[in-house]
Design an enzyme around this catalytic site. Sequence first.
Site, PDB file in Angstrom:
ATOM      1  CE1 TYR A 268      12.744  31.675   6.567  1.00 15.66           C
ATOM      2  CE2 TYR A 268      12.980  29.333   6.017  1.00 15.66           C
ATOM      3  CZ  TYR A 268      12.796  30.667   5.618  1.00 15.66           C
ATOM      4  OH  TYR A 268      12.668  30.965   4.290  1.00 15.66           O
TER       5      TYR A 268
ATOM      6  CE  LYS B 135      -0.524  -0.287   5.031  1.00 15.04           C
ATOM      7  NZ  LYS B 135      -1.480  -0.386   6.152  1.00 15.04           N
TER       8      LYS B 135
END
Length: 363
Positions: free
Chosen positions: A260, A35
Amino acid sequence: MPRPLFAHIHIDAMQHNLARARECARGARVWAVVKADAYGHGLARAVRGFADADGLALVEFDYALRLRELGWTRPILMLEGFFDASDLQLMARHGLQGSVHSEEQLAMLAAAQLTAPIDVHLKMNTGMNRLGFTPDTIAHAYARLRAMPQVASITLMTHFANADELAPARLPLAQQLQRFEAGAASINQRLPRSLSNSAALLMHEIDSDWVRPGVMLYGGTPAGSAHGVPAGEFGLLPTMTLRSQLIAVQQIEAGELVGYGSCFEAGARMRIGVVACGYADGYPRHAPHGTPVLVDGVRTGLVGRVSMDMLMVDLSHAPDAGVGSEVTLWGQGLPIDEVALAAGTIGYELMCALAPRVPVSDA
């Protein structure tokens, strides 16, 4: 020149891990779970890497049809079953098997007009409370299925919630097995069984007819968060290696800030390497300072906040590293579960989150 970020898939490692699953299966047949595009590895590679599996299991119907187009002729199992009446037509036409886990699915199947009967996997809810019939209702569900001309064979299945823990505080595997056996006994007929996932295969001994390994096939451990047991100790090999390069080096002084939010402050003079990889590539933005990274084979760690296209690493222990130096984010030499654990997640998520913009190739 393309941006220097690549994911390499190791087909031989996929084959090795499948063989390891079969060793643990105690004679049971093996569904290789593919999957989420084979956990980010690609269906075409899964067909090659798991060519020796007895069947492939997934949840996406378009991907199931793609497996048939790729030449997979063995069984395919839809783990969540069917969602609509049209799905049943596809299952009959392409020889897909599917789980049946709800009253709504029973009604849908009973009303379907199929070109051929389908094999179903009757799911028992043994305590996970996600999908399935309870042990006291499973016999009734079985009787309804057995009376349907739309149904060929019936396999009994369940899913374990805490197989990755040897002594969980709640719902131990033994309790789920006890509930499963009680439900199975109420049917008064011995049905084929589909039980173990990766954790149950690696950490327990359970008799079954089918097993459903997932993450272990891709070199991840199902026990990392619970016990810190690395995949290598289970005899597994990494199947995905994410590599990049340093694209810049900064020399900063004590007290200077990085990235940041200016959340990292240098405690001394140091070199910072900038890596061409960020959260838009699937690397976890929430990975903290010190999350392990290899630079030219030398272990170091993240500094500052991961940004969209770049992340920064400490080069204090890699004095010879410079622009163009190879960086391993996870895979060979750096277990994906170790990176995931540092970032507060699991290896499954990192594999599945690999972004489409990252080129993927066979190693």
